[in-house]
Motif scaffolding. Structure first.
Motif, PDB file in Angstrom:
ATOM      1  N   PRO A  77       0.818  -1.217   0.000  1.00 29.86           N
ATOM      2  CA  PRO A  77       0.000   0.000   0.000  1.00 29.86           C
ATOM      3  C   PRO A  77       0.852   1.268   0.000  1.00 29.86           C
ATOM      4  CG  PRO A  77      -0.789  -1.559   1.649  1.00 29.86           C
ATOM      5  CD  PRO A  77       0.448  -2.156   1.073  1.00 29.86           C
ATOM      6  N   GLU A  78       1.967   1.252   0.755  1.00 25.33           N
ATOM      7  CA  GLU A  78       2.786   2.488   0.804  1.00 25.33           C
ATOM      8  C   GLU A  78       3.399   2.824  -0.552  1.00 25.33           C
ATOM      9  OE1 GLU A  78       3.047  -0.095   2.970  1.00 25.33           O
ATOM     10  OE2 GLU A  78       5.138  -0.432   3.577  1.00 25.33           O
TER      11      GLU A  78
ATOM     12  N   LEU B 146       0.548   4.585  -2.377  1.00 21.48           N
ATOM     13  CA  LEU B 146       0.311   5.931  -1.832  1.00 21.48           C
ATOM     14  C   LEU B 146       1.405   6.902  -2.274  1.00 21.48           C
ATOM     15  CD1 LEU B 146      -0.923   4.926   1.746  1.00 21.48           C
ATOM     16  CD2 LEU B 146      -2.294   5.885  -0.134  1.00 21.48           C
TER      17      LEU B 146
ATOM     18  N   GLU C 206      -5.062  -4.964   0.949  1.00 22.99           N
ATOM     19  CA  GLU C 206      -4.838  -3.556   1.353  1.00 22.99           C
ATOM     20  C   GLU C 206      -4.402  -2.719   0.152  1.00 22.99           C
ATOM     21  OE1 GLU C 206      -3.597  -6.231   2.741  1.00 22.99           O
ATOM     22  OE2 GLU C 206      -4.208  -6.225   4.852  1.00 22.99           O
ATOM     23  N   SER C 207      -3.694  -3.331  -0.786  1.00 23.58           N
ATOM     24  CA  SER C 207      -3.279  -2.607  -2.000  1.00 23.58           C
ATOM     25  C   SER C 207      -4.453  -2.504  -2.974  1.00 23.58           C
ATOM     26  CB  SER C 207      -2.098  -3.328  -2.669  1.00 23.58           C
ATOM     27  OG  SER C 207      -1.006  -3.361  -1.780  1.00 23.58           O
TER      28      SER C 207
ATOM     29  N   ASN D 180      -7.495  -2.354  -2.270  1.00 23.33           N
ATOM     30  CA  ASN D 180      -8.463  -1.359  -1.775  1.00 23.33           C
ATOM     31  C   ASN D 180      -8.111   0.069  -2.198  1.00 23.33           C
ATOM     32  OD1 ASN D 180      -9.993  -3.288  -0.589  1.00 23.33           O
ATOM     33  ND2 ASN D 180      -9.072  -3.059   1.457  1.00 23.33           N
ATOM     34  N   LEU D 181      -6.862   0.304  -2.581  1.00 20.72           N
ATOM     35  CA  LEU D 181      -6.453   1.661  -2.984  1.00 20.72           C
ATOM     36  C   LEU D 181      -6.625   1.897  -4.484  1.00 20.72           C
ATOM     37  CD1 LEU D 181      -3.123   1.889  -0.920  1.00 20.72           C
ATOM     38  CD2 LEU D 181      -5.262   3.113  -0.461  1.00 20.72           C
TER      39      LEU D 181
END
Ligand code: 13P
Ligand code: SF4
Length: 304
Positions: free
Chosen positions: A178-179, A182, A202-203, A205-206
């Protein structure tokens, strides 16, 4: 003779077609007759009239072509180009799982061994997993999904189906954190984020869209955006850029590399056509049992 002429003359001599996955090295994609995702290449394998198919991709893809077209000679230029995720469940492990869940039906991701497909009721790819779960089952059915827990969980949530997932994964896609996304979004605020469903939840979802590799190509062509952050194996940047020269593409993570996909080189493709090696050979019994799950998927795709 230059390599393009040599490949063309060998193809003619053997009546061969070259298929290449979207993650292949650029020079390999450039000499292929067709490039695509696992589903698209499976369909091409079933349609081509050639006697020989050179499959530039990983082993399960060439095996799938053999299952679909057992009468054809299916070659892979490097027999060690495997998919670690596909090796994460064996037929014997799946039989044990079925014994523990006797009422459940099995859906296998195409990234699986032929012997696992032979034990499965349905096959699917990243392009149709959600559709297959929704169309083939109802809310009360119990479904076992192997081997990819990320694709299985994503598709189950979308289709609202009751799925038990095996704990398989793709290490290359799990490197997209995810980072990373972002950070890329901060650098390119106008860009749309496209991600493959093998990535971490989590990735995923972005992302703006969750797609197979060819799904990404279709999406980008239709989109009005001019910049995209791409959350999949970095080989995908090549066909995206080639087909959309006026748009910009940024990898979500430079670490998302599949070393097995990169084992196929131009030299190996030429040697493969010269020596007609390495041929995919599967027991007739495995071919006949694994066809059911694959052809069920192809039938569903025709209806879609
Ligand atoms: P696609 O079917 O989306 O091309 O994916 C295949 C694959 O192996 C992804 O890692
Ligand atoms: Fe297998 Fe992952 Fe490579 Fe796809 S990217 S072929 S799932 S290891």
């Amino acid at each position: 003779m230059n390599y393009q002429d040599e490949i063309a003359s060998l193809k003619e001599k053997h009546n061969a077609t070259i298929l290449a996955h979207n993650y292949q090295l650029p020079e390999v994609q450039d000499i292929a007759d067709f490039t695509g995702d696992s589903l698209g290449l499976s369909i091409k394998a079933s349609e081509t009239k050639s006697d020989v198919i050179v499959f530039c991709g990983v082993y399960f893809m060439a095996e799938t072509a053999k299952i679909i077209s057992p009468q054809k000679k299916i070659l892979i230029p490097d027999k060690n180009a495997g998919c670690p995720m596909a090796d994460m469940i064996t037929a014997s492990q799946l039989r044990d799982l079925k014994k523990e869940n006797p009422e459940a039906k099995v859906v296998c991701y195409v990234n699986s061994l032929a012997e696992v497909k032979a034990e499965s009721n349905y096959c699917c790819t990243s392009a149709n997993a959600e559709y297959m779960l929704r169309e083939a089952f109802n809310e009360n059915d119990k479904i076992l999904f192997v081997p990819d827990r990320y694709l299985g969980s994503f598709a189950a949530q979308k289709a609202e189906r009751n799925v038990i997932v095996w704990n398989g994964f793709c290490a290359s896609h799990l490197r997209i954190l995810p980072e990373h996304i972002l950070q890329k979004k901060a650098q390119h605020p106008e860009a749309e984020v496209l991600i493959h469903p093998e990535a971490l939840a989590e990735s995923v979802n972005l992302a703006d869209a969750v797609l197979s590799t060819s799904g990404m190509l279709t999406y980008v062509k239709k989109s009005l955006s001019s910049e995209f952050i791409i959350g999949t194996e970095i080989g995908m940047l090549y066909p995206l850029q080639k087909q959309n020269p006026d748009k910009k593409f940024y990898p979500a993570s430079d670490l998302a590399v599949c070393p097995n996909m990169k084992k196929i080189t131009l030299d190996k493709v030429i040697t493969c056509l010269q020596n007609l090696e390495f041929e995919i050979d599967l027991p007739a019994e495995i071919i006949s049992r694994s066809r059911t799950s694959i052809f069920r998927m192809l039938d569903f795709v025709k209806k879609a």
